[in-house]
Design a protein around this motif. Structure first.
Motif, PDB file in Angstrom:
ATOM      1  N   VAL A  83       1.118  -1.012   0.277  1.00  0.00           N
ATOM      2  CA  VAL A  83       0.034   0.348   0.102  1.00  0.00           C
ATOM      3  C   VAL A  83       0.886   1.405  -0.011  1.00  0.00           C
ATOM      4  O   VAL A  83       1.038   2.250  -0.811  1.00  0.00           O
ATOM      5  N   LYS A  84       1.136   1.013   0.575  1.00  0.00           N
ATOM      6  CA  LYS A  84       2.747   2.745   0.849  1.00  0.00           C
ATOM      7  C   LYS A  84       3.446   2.514  -0.827  1.00  0.00           C
ATOM      8  O   LYS A  84       2.880   3.909  -0.479  1.00  0.00           O
ATOM      9  N   ALA A  85       3.569   1.251  -1.073  1.00  0.00           N
ATOM     10  CA  ALA A  85       3.956   2.166  -2.637  1.00  0.00           C
ATOM     11  C   ALA A  85       3.301   2.436  -3.609  1.00  0.00           C
ATOM     12  O   ALA A  85       3.153   3.113  -4.335  1.00  0.00           O
ATOM     13  N   GLU A  86       1.644   2.393  -3.341  1.00  0.00           N
ATOM     14  CA  GLU A  86       0.847   2.662  -4.207  1.00  0.00           C
ATOM     15  C   GLU A  86      -0.149   3.636  -3.618  1.00  0.00           C
ATOM     16  O   GLU A  86      -1.130   4.123  -4.229  1.00  0.00           O
ATOM     17  N   ALA A  87       1.084   4.236  -2.165  1.00  0.00           N
ATOM     18  CA  ALA A  87       0.150   5.352  -1.983  1.00  0.00           C
ATOM     19  C   ALA A  87      -0.308   6.513  -2.984  1.00  0.00           C
ATOM     20  O   ALA A  87      -1.172   7.403  -2.516  1.00  0.00           O
ATOM     21  N   PRO A  88       0.776   7.175  -3.747  1.00  0.00           N
ATOM     22  CA  PRO A  88       0.635   8.177  -4.467  1.00  0.00           C
ATOM     23  C   PRO A  88      -1.619   7.550  -4.796  1.00  0.00           C
ATOM     24  O   PRO A  88      -2.049   8.375  -5.531  1.00  0.00           O
ATOM     25  N   ARG A  89      -1.556   6.130  -5.571  1.00  0.00           N
ATOM     26  CA  ARG A  89      -3.313   6.583  -6.006  1.00  0.00           C
ATOM     27  C   ARG A  89      -4.466   5.535  -4.919  1.00  0.00           C
ATOM     28  O   ARG A  89      -5.370   6.675  -5.372  1.00  0.00           O
ATOM     29  N   ILE A  90      -3.894   4.955  -3.400  1.00  0.00           N
ATOM     30  CA  ILE A  90      -4.506   4.648  -3.350  1.00  0.00           C
ATOM     31  C   ILE A  90      -5.428   5.989  -2.192  1.00  0.00           C
ATOM     32  O   ILE A  90      -6.844   6.258  -1.606  1.00  0.00           O
ATOM     33  N   CYS A  91      -4.578   6.960  -1.564  1.00  0.00           N
ATOM     34  CA  CYS A  91      -4.794   8.310  -0.494  1.00  0.00           C
ATOM     35  C   CYS A  91      -5.827   8.659  -1.586  1.00  0.00           C
ATOM     36  O   CYS A  91      -6.976   8.906  -0.951  1.00  0.00           O
ATOM     37  N   PRO A  92      -5.663   9.617  -2.801  1.00  0.00           N
ATOM     38  CA  PRO A  92      -6.116  10.127  -3.704  1.00  0.00           C
ATOM     39  C   PRO A  92      -7.211   9.269  -3.610  1.00  0.00           C
ATOM     40  O   PRO A  92      -9.044   9.993  -3.337  1.00  0.00           O
ATOM     41  N   ALA A  93      -7.516   8.197  -3.626  1.00  0.00           N
ATOM     42  CA  ALA A  93      -8.798   7.588  -4.283  1.00  0.00           C
ATOM     43  C   ALA A  93      -9.661   6.796  -3.176  1.00  0.00           C
ATOM     44  O   ALA A  93     -10.974   7.311  -3.098  1.00  0.00           O
ATOM     45  N   VAL A  94      -9.453   7.533  -1.612  1.00  0.00           N
ATOM     46  CA  VAL A  94     -10.161   6.982  -0.145  1.00  0.00           C
ATOM     47  C   VAL A  94     -10.219   8.505  -0.136  1.00  0.00           C
ATOM     48  O   VAL A  94     -11.403   8.406   0.401  1.00  0.00           O
ATOM     49  N   LEU A  95      -9.203   9.592   0.206  1.00  0.00           N
ATOM     50  CA  LEU A  95      -9.532  10.639   1.168  1.00  0.00           C
ATOM     51  C   LEU A  95     -10.188  11.548   0.749  1.00  0.00           C
ATOM     52  O   LEU A  95     -11.207  12.299   0.892  1.00  0.00           O
ATOM     53  N   LEU A  96      -9.633  11.403  -1.504  1.00  0.00           N
ATOM     54  CA  LEU A  96     -11.347  12.807  -1.833  1.00  0.00           C
ATOM     55  C   LEU A  96     -12.368  12.093  -2.163  1.00  0.00           C
ATOM     56  O   LEU A  96     -13.710  12.597  -2.506  1.00  0.00           O
ATOM     57  N   SER A  97     -12.547  10.827  -1.635  1.00  0.00           N
ATOM     58  CA  SER A  97     -14.185   9.872  -1.575  1.00  0.00           C
ATOM     59  C   SER A  97     -15.183  10.552  -0.386  1.00  0.00           C
ATOM     60  O   SER A  97     -16.024   9.851   0.039  1.00  0.00           O
ATOM     61  N   ILE A  98     -14.300  11.144   0.780  1.00  0.00           N
ATOM     62  CA  ILE A  98     -14.471  11.102   2.291  1.00  0.00           C
ATOM     63  C   ILE A  98     -16.060  12.012   2.500  1.00  0.00           C
ATOM     64  O   ILE A  98     -16.623  11.520   3.257  1.00  0.00           O
ATOM     65  N   ASP A  99     -16.495  12.538   1.235  1.00  0.00           N
ATOM     66  CA  ASP A  99     -17.969  12.748   1.359  1.00  0.00           C
ATOM     67  C   ASP A  99     -18.597  11.678   0.498  1.00  0.00           C
ATOM     68  O   ASP A  99     -19.802  12.627   0.371  1.00  0.00           O
TER      69      ASP A  99
END
Length: 1770
Positions: A290-306
């Motif tokens: 996951v850490k390796a794929e952080a640039p993809r996973i963080c926006p995918a999750v955090l930007l869907s917070i609403d």
């Protein structure tokens, strides 16, 4: 082509079936054509080889399985579903090796079908797979890799039954420990399948685009995507750790695909949710990846917070928290301030968009992970965050849901505490933040919650209290970093702001009551957070059953435990709360109290007063009262002086406040609600120093004349809390309250019972509630007030109820009685041992008495009676419980039993009252039977008290009227030789039941209840004896009613009631053995005889057995000697039940005794009288063969005659005669008919002389003593004398030739010439005398019995004897008659007796007159010849004597029947006055019709003319249609629809017997039908005339009834009379056809030949008879028509038979041929009604006319001219 309803090709009988086709193929070739299987991927279409070339495979797959597998590849869902279910069943049932053969083909089918679109198919597939696994077990291993990917997907199916079925199958295949290994074994294959589904497949590759609709394709694709994502998550979670890392490479390739990341933004929520779940799993199990794929996973999750979809949200927030926890630098991959936080603020401002319960619990972990850099500047960050939450809370959607509000508030407080505890370097910043958090956030939130009622019960105040406690705890600890000082400042800020906010709400005149209430609630929570139970604590409910005593204890003490704890907690609250809380809180309360008292004093503000009360309820401290007192100082000088006095007297500020302020408020009577004032009072009492001071205060209040409701509330509050109870307990037990309550009870009872009282309902109901409370509320088994006062109050209630019993003012006692019921009921049911007080037992008795009497007599409503019943039932319940625990006699039961006994013996009850009483006593006994061990004793004692003693029973027997004796004495069932006591009680008009009936019914009900419940009350034999005595008395009562000749309605109701309540001998015999009861009744019969003997006979009849003890009585001669009345009656009643030998033995004993009987003992019971009585009883039913003895007994009687003539009452006056002699003669007379009936040996001359002469001599005695008929024995003497005369008459009338040969030579001629004459010369005048003296002989009176016997004897009078009567002459002035004087006298004497109110007289008179009727018309006939042909229409009256009787009857009947519509059946009660009237009327008509029938045709015309004028016949017909039943079926015939065999009143002959009391109810209907039948037969034309003139409804009724029941009978009679007619016509022959209802007449004279056909209609004789022409020769048409018309007219308008009509017609035709011309008015030779020829000739035209026709012509035309030539007729 394949429409279901289309025509099939010839020979094709069944629809096509693919399954059947496959079966046929298999049968024909023994093989199945090759079919396609499916590989694991769609492109790999593999074949299951056709079996031709591979025999070994063919051997593996069973033919049935091949069939099913074939069906599984069909498209049709139902086919697939059924096939799959069949597959599962086959896997279960077949052997393992057969099933294993399927395994090679299973993976392909499974992989395809487990993804099927239809969820039922998917579920069935997994269930079948489970069956397959269970059968093949390890053999599945080689195929695992090809199956496992799809199996895992199936376990994540969105249709949960299918998913769980797949999981079950997986668990059945692998135990939990082996599951990770199995997955690891197939991991690569699984990943391949999942990656294919996630990256390669499309809707069109998964389903065939040509056959599957797009919508279905997409749905399947999205479902498989969701399942695949979830399956991947499942795989990660289940694989062992080391195995997971080995997948990293493959997974990297998946994560590198853009297509995969797009699933986070997919339009289908299920896919997004599955994606976020998978993201969480990656973070959990593969953090490095996951850490390796952080640039993809963080926006995918955090930007869907609403994302606010309910499906996605839980998974999303889990992913968010995993992401920010797992990836340290996650914030560097997103722009938090622009991309993440604004979205979060938006969600919070909208209250979580309906998902608060999901989102808000995650806020604290979220903000705790937000790095400092992003959360700068802290002040703005926190302000934005908390403002957003508060704004969200105020959204409508959040407020509407308590759980959401709770979640938001909890999150707010958690985050607030987190924010406060944040370390901030600059002290200024920290102070600013704290100031902002309290002033801008917490206080506004508190304010918002106070204003919103839906939020007031939320968790905010508890959370604040908890937060304050934690801050206070930390503030009190000294710490190096100054935290404690910071927190102290924080707290002071909070309290300052809170005070300002509260003051804002309170310091206004129109303060909102709800807000004030909320403030007081909040302060109470701050003061003692534990006291109030927190909201939303859902209690787990437990149910437990306790035994009764325990439950009572719990109910008394349990309800206080919780409250007690609260009270103690409140007290403890003040001691333990820290100074940091106590001081500011108390200041706050004092400030608010001060504000409130100002508003109360100056503005009289009610809401402020309630607020003050609420504050004082929670904070009762002298300091607050001191503050309140200071505020109330500005008063007038007078007030100031009294205030100073109070201050001097009482030190405590709270007491001063009570006297200065509270009492004033309590006295204000306009106030509806006073609860809050009572709360203030308890605050004052709480501040008092000791209980004495409190008692003084409360006693003072009692003296102040306050409203009762205040004291009710004081006591109610005391009962609800032990702390409060302890404050007022001394006062409750004190005398002041007790005395006032006794006075209150007295006032209330009197108020209710004053007829004029109209007290206000509500105030009195409060006072009753107060009484009820102090009586029934017990604490620790002690009453609230002193025991003596309880007893005195109960006394008052009892006295009031007793008065209510006597007051008949209906409505006014109602509320009072109702309230007393409520009070008593709650007292009885809740107070232990309450019935130990004498007064409460009296109260219970009074309530019981009210219930056991008729409610209309008591003027109580149904509702009230129910209430009373409930009250005494609950009382008796308590009593039973109490008696169970202590061996003590109950005075209630004793008094109650005596009262009941008095009621039933007083003869003051009617049936309804008795019923109510029996019901009440039954209920009472049922309750007593619940008393376990003691019930036998209690019930036994109660029954014992109610049962009368011996002398009382005797008195009750004597109270029964002796009218019962008439019937048995007359019928000879009992014989007496003493005058029976004639009781003065006349039964006819009684409305009250005799005491004996009531007593026996009630006691029997009690005894039956005891037997039914199998209760043993003491010694067995003694008990059985008592029971038998009671049931014997019941049978005695029933026998008494049965023997009454005409029991009044009251007794019939009584019998009906016994049936209803099951108080019957049948019931007793089912519950107990009746042998001992029989013995009891037998003993009584032997001792007393009379009615007891009849009762015994009834019991024997019902039981059908005679016990040996009874037979002992007559086994030996000594057994029944000496004969007493009791023994005599017992033997008489037993005789019908003895067998022949026993009877014969008894007869021998009697005859022996007769032979040795001394002359002096002839008329004594132990002498000849007794033996004759027994003999007569034995001979009565011919069941013994002792003919040879009978003449011997006659010889003995003749010998007595010669030795002791005085014993025979021949031609003497009976005034001085003893009853013994009368009895003896009666038995002798009774013996003689039996001798005639049964003796076969011929009698000698002297014996016949003795019989005949004695009979006449006894009749003379009867005739001379008619004035003594009121003496019972004289009357019986008269009856049996007449019966002897009847018996002799019948004997000689019916004597057969062989009998007469054995008779003495001159006997028959002597009988006819002398004895018979003698009888009727005595009896006919006697009948006239007796009926002359008594105008009516009411049925059941003794008189009637004489008339019956007299009438029966007169039935045998001959016509000659009637015509030669010796009656005094009787003529009526102005009576027209042609009869000789003697006959007229007879008619004038007998006809009026048809009006006599006694059936026997009417019937015997009818029989006598009927013999005369044929003699009467001939006298009118002679007179008719002198009439000649007069011009006017003549009318002649039938016998005038009969007509005058008829006129009287018509008048009386008109009044009786006119109210009943014609055609409706009027039920006439047998032997009522109406019965005699109707009977007389119908008999008179029967006589009139007999007279009519005997008359000649010419006379009939005249008589019918008379009946037409008087309209008598019309009246008769109307009456008949009220008296004939709608369905006149003869009793015994059951069929409803009349068929040929049905017996009706029209087909059966009516027998009118003088003694015939057979079916009296059917006598009138039968007689009415008989009269209608005769009328139709003899007067058809007149009935037809009447029928045609009826209104339509009656017309239809008559037509329908006659057609249905009478026409067929009459038609067949008429036809058969033609067939059997002996009348011969010269030149005319008559034949009849019964089947066609036709009569054919053939007339021939010279060359002329005429045939007539007479056809009877279906409603004959109402419808017109049709006359049709058959053959005719030599008659002109016109002439023929005339003759047809004539015959038709005769048959329609004459009252006679067809034969008479034909003979009349023939005469007419004959006269025509003899040359007599027709009358030119009626075109007939012979006149239609008077049968004359045309004689009156016109002088001008010489034509002749009938006189009657001319008369009618002249009167109708008002001219006197000749009808033909119009010249004046001279």
């Amino acid at each position: 082509m394949g429409g279901k309803n289309k025509q099939r090709t010839k020979g094709n009988l069944r629809p096509s079936s693919s399954g059947r086709a496959a079966e046929l193929l298999a049968k024909e070739r023994g093989t199945v054509p090759g079919f396609i299987g499916f590989g694991t991927s769609q492109s790999d279409l593999g074949y299951v080889p056709a079996v031709q070339g591979a025999e070994e495979i063919d051997n593996l797959v069973d033919a049935d399985f091949r069939m099913v597998l074939r069906k599984l590849s069909k498209r049709d869902i139902t086919t697939k579903l059924k096939a799959m279910q069949e597959f599962g069943t086959m896997c279960k049932e077949r052997e393992a090796e057969v099933v294993t053969g399927v395994l090679p083909y299973w993976p392909r089918i499974y992989c395809k079908i487990s993804l099927d679109h239809d969820r039922r198919v998917r579920e069935a597939t997994q269930q079948s797979f489970e069956q397959l696994i269970l059968k093949v077990k390890k053999h599945l291993a080689p195929y695992l890799k090809s199956i496992m990917g799809y199996w895992l997907i199936a376990q994540c199916d969105t249709y949960s039954p299918a998913a769980s079925a797949a999981k079950v199958a997986f668990e059945k295949a692998f135990p939990p420990s082996k599951q990770p290994e199995a997955l690891a074994f197939c991991k690569d294959e699984i990943l391949n399948v999942l990656q294919d589904h996630l990256l390669k497949e499309t809707p069109d590759t998964l389903s065939d685009p040509q056959t599957v609709p797009e919508e279905e394709r997409e749905a399947k694709f999205f479902r498989i995507l969701t399942c695949s994502l979830l399956a991947l998550k499942k795989l990660l979670s289940m694989l062992p750790k080391k195995e997971v890392h080995s997948l990293e490479e493959k997974l990297m390739s998946l994560l590198s695909q853009n297509k995969f990341w797009k699933y986070g933004k997919h339009s289908i929520p299920q896919i997004r949710s599955a994606f976020f779940e998978l993201a969480s799993a990656f973070c959990q199990y593969l953090p490095e990846l996951v850490k390796a794929e952080a640039p993809r996973i963080c926006p995918a999750v955090l930007l869907s917070i609403d994302d606010s979809d309910a499906v996605v949200c839980p998974a999303l927030w889990e992913a968010v928290l995993y992401a920010i926890a797992t990836i340290e630098d996650c914030w560097s991959h997103v722009n938090a301030k622009k991309g993440v936080l604004p979205k979060l603020w938006a969600v919070l401002r909208e209250g979580g968009r309906g998902l608060a319960t999901v989102i808000y619990p995650n806020l604290l972990p979220f903000i705790s992970k937000v790095p400092p850099g992003i959360a700068e500047p802290k002040l703005d960050y926190f302000r934005t965050f908390f403002s957003a939450i508060i704004q969200g809370l105020s959204s409508e959607r959040a407020i509407a849901s308590p759980s959401e509000c709770s979640a938001i508030i909890t999150a707010f407080m958690e985050c607030l505490r987190f924010a406060i505890l944040q370390k901030i370097d600059e002290e200024d910043d920290q102070r600013q933040i704290h100031q902002m958090l309290i002033y801008d956030q917490l206080i506004p939130l508190t304010n918002a919650v106070l204003k919103e009622p839906r939020l007031q019960n939320g968790p905010l105040f508890y959370q604040i209290a908890e937060t304050l406690s934690s801050w206070e705890a930390k503030a009190e600890l000294s710490s190096d970093d100054g935290t404690n000082e910071i927190l102290q400042k924080l707290l002071s800020i909070f309290w300052d702001h809170l005070l300002k906010m509260c003051v804002l709400h309170v310091d206004t005149l129109d303060a909102d009551e709800k807000i004030l209430f909320a403030i007081s609630g909040m302060l109470e929570i701050f003061h003692n957070p534990k006291s109030a139970t927190k909201p939303n604590n859902r209690k787990s409910l437990k149910i437990r059953f306790t035994d009764e005593d325990e439950s009572e204890r719990n109910s008394e003490n349990g309800q206080f435990t919780e409250v007690r704890n609260r009270d103690s907690e409140i007290q403890a609250g003040w001691q333990h709360s820290s100074l940091l809380r106590k001081e500011p809180l108390e200041n706050l309360v004092c400030n608010l109290a001060e504000l409130s008292i100002v508003y109360v004093n100056e503005q009289k503000s009610e809401q402020h007063l309630k607020f003050l009360a609420a504050l004082l309820k929670s904070f009762s401290a002298n300091r607050i009262f001191q503050v309140l007192l200071e505020q109330g100082n500005h008063a007038s000088p007078a007030q100031a002086e009294s205030q100073n006095r109070i201050k001097a007297h009482y030190e405590s500020p709270s007491v001063q406040f009570l006297y200065m302020n509270l009492i004033t408020w309590l006295k204000e009577d306009w106030r509806k609600d006073t609860h809050f004032l009572v709360d203030i009072l308890y605050s004052v009492l709480n501040c008092c120093n000791n209980n004495d001071e409190r008692k003084i205060i409360l006693d003072d209040l009692m003296e102040m004349d306050l409203e009762w409701i205040i004291f009710l509330q004081i006591i109610q509050k005391a009962c609800s809390s032990t702390a409060k109870l302890s404050l007022v307990s001394d006062w409750l037990k004190g005398d002041t309250l007790g005395e006032r309550l006794v006075m209150l009870a007295d006032d209330l009872c009197h108020l209710g019972l004053k007829p004029t009282a109209a007290s206000s309902e509500s105030s009195s109901s409060e006072r009753w509630t107060l009484l009820s409370l102090v009586l029934s509320q017990h604490i620790k088994n002690e009453s609230l007030i002193g025991e003596t006062f309880v007893e005195r109050i109960i006394d008052k209630l009892q006295a009031a109820l007793s008065k209510a019993k006597d007051l008949s003012e209906a409505g006014n006692t109602e509320p009072s009685v109702s309230f007393i019921c409520d009070v008593a009921s709650s007292f009885f049911s809740s107070v232990k041992g309450c019935l130990l007080m004498p007064s409460s037992e009296d109260l219970l008795l009074t309530v019981f008495q009210l219930c056991a009497q008729r409610q209309d007599a008591m003027h109580l409503t149904d509702l009230l009676v129910c209430k009373l019943k409930h009250t005494w039932m609950s009382g008796v319940n308590s009593l039973v419980r109490q008696l169970r625990s202590m061996q003590k006699q109950s005075t209630f039961l004793h008094k109650c039993a005596l009262w009941v006994k008095n009621q039933i013996q007083s003869s003051s009850l009617d049936v309804k009252s008795l019923k109510v009483l029996i019901s009440a006593v039954s209920d009472l006994l049922s309750k007593l039977m619940e008393a376990d061990e003691q019930c036998g004793y209690l019930v036994g004692a109660y029954v014992e008290h109610v049962t009368p003693n011996k002398t009382e029973w005797e008195k009750l027997h004597k109270s029964l009227s002796t009218e019962w004796m008439h019937k048995p004495l007359l019928e000879g069932r009992l014989s007496m030789n003493c005058e029976p006591l004639v009781s003065c009680v006349k039964l006819s008009g009684t409305t009250k039941l005799p005491g004996h009936l009531c007593t026996s019914a009630l006691l029997s009900k009690m005894v039956l209840l005891v037997l039914e419940n199998g209760i043993v009350c003491g010694n067995d034999d003694a008990e059985r004896k008592k029971t038998n005595n009671i049931i014997a008395e019941l049978l005695y009562s029933l026998q008494w009613i049965e023997e009454l000749e005409n029991p009044p309605e009251l007794f019939l109701e009584y019998l009906h009631m016994l049936e209803e309540m099951h108080i019957t001998f049948e019931k007793f015999s089912t519950l107990s053995n009746t042998t001992s009861l029989q013995q009891t009744i037998f003993d009584r019969s032997e001792e007393h005889g009379r009615l007891w003997s009849l009762t015994m006979a009834k019991v024997i009849q019902v039981e059908n057995t005679v016990s040996c003890e009874m037979k002992q009585l007559f086994k030996t001669t000594e057994g029944f000697l000496p004969l007493t009345e009791g023994r005599l009656h017992t033997l008489q009643c037993l005789s019908p039940f003895l067998i022949e030998e026993e009877k014969r033995e008894l007869v021998f004993h009697c005859v022996a005794k007769l032979m040795t009987c001394a002359q002096t003992e002839l008329s004594s019971t132990d002498g000849a009288f007794g033996c004759l009585s027994i003999l007569n009883s034995c001979l009565n039913d011919r069941s013994i063969d002792c003919d040879h003895l009978l003449p011997g007994i006659l010889k003995i009687i003749i010998s007595w005659r010669s030795n002791n003539e005085d014993s025979f009452l021949f031609s003497c006056n009976l005034k001085e005669t003893s009853a013994q002699l009368l009895g003896f003669n009666i038995e002798m007379i009774r013996y003689l008919p039996l001798l005639l009936k049964y003796s076969t040996a011929p009698l000698a001359d002297n014996e016949w002389d003795f019989i005949m002469c004695s009979m006449l001599a006894w009749l003379e005695t009867t005739s001379e003593n008619h004035s003594l008929y009121h003496v019972p024995l004289v009357q019986i003497f008269a009856c049996v004398s007449c019966d002897l005369a009847s018996a002799l008459s019948a004997y000689f009338e019916a004597a057969a030739p062989e009998t007469t040969e054995n008779l003495p030579v001159n006997l028959i001629s002597e009988w006819k010439e002398f004895f018979s004459e003698g009888i009727h010369n005595l009896l006919l005048p006697l009948l006239v005398k007796v009926t002359g003296e008594t105008k009516t002989a009411s049925e059941g009176s003794f008189q009637n019995s004489v008339l019956t016997s007299l009438g029966e004897a007169l039935k045998y009078i001959s016509k000659d004897q009637l015509l030669n009567h010796k009656l005094p002459a009787k003529f009526v002035a102005g009576q027209k008659t042609n009869l000789p004087d003697k006959l007229q006298t007879l008619l004038n004497t007998l006809s009026p007796l048809l009006l006599f109110q006694a059936r026997p007289v009417q019937i015997s008179v009818y029989h006598m007159l009927y013999k005369l009727m044929p003699e009467l018309p001939k006298f009118d006939d002679e007179d008719l010849k002198s009439y000649g042909d007069e011009e006017e229409e003549l009318a002649l009256s039938p016998p005038a004597a009969l007509m005058s009787v008829l006129a009287t009857q018509e008048l009386l009947l008109e009044n009786t029947l006119e109210c009943i519509p014609v055609g409706e059946f009027a039920v006439i009660q047998p032997l009522s006055d109406e019965f005699c009237l109707v009977l007389g009327y119908l008999l008179t008509w029967k006589l009139t019709l007999a007279f009519f029938k005997a008359a000649s045709s010419q006379l009939r015309v005249l008589y019918s003319q008379y009946l037409r004028r008087t309209k008598s016949l019309n009246k008769l017909l109307y009456h008949l249609f009220r008296l004939m039943p709608e369905n006149p079926v003869f009793s015994g015939s059951t069929s409803e629809v009349p068929n040929k065999d049905t017996k009706t009143f029209f087909t059966e002959e009516l027998h009118l017997d003088v003694k015939g009391t057979g079916a009296l109810s059917s006598q009138i209907p039968h007689l009415a039908c008989s009269v209608y039948h005769i009328t139709l037969k003899d007067l058809p034309a007149m009935v037809r005339l009447w029928w045609n003139s009826c209104e339509k409804r009656v017309f239809n009724v008559v037509d329908k009834f006659t057609s249905k029941y009478v026409s067929s009978v009459l038609s067949s009679q008429e036809i058969s009379s033609v067939q059997t007619s002996t009348q011969l016509f010269n030149g005319m022959t008559v034949k009849a056809r019964s089947a066609a209802r036709e009569v054919i007449a053939t007339y021939s004279i010279d060359d002329i030949f005429i045939e007539l056909i007479i056809q009877l209609p279906s409603n004959y004789p109402l419808g017109s008879i049709t006359v049709e022409s058959g053959k005719r020769v030599g008659v002109a048409v016109q002439q023929w028509r005339n003759w047809m018309l004539q015959l038709s007219t005769y048959l329609t308008h004459q009252n006679g038979s067809i034969m008479e009509g034909l003979s009349l017609w023939k005469n007419n035709v004959d006269k025509r041929f003899e040359g007599v011309e027709d009358c030119m008015i009626c075109f007939s030779v012979i006149h239609g009604s008077n049968y004359s020829l045309p004689k009156k000739a016109c002088r001008t035209c010489k034509k002749k006319f009938h006189s009657a026709c001319l008369y009618k012509w002249f009167t109708s035309s008002n001219k006197s001219t000749c009808p033909l030539c119009r010249e004046t007729f001279f």
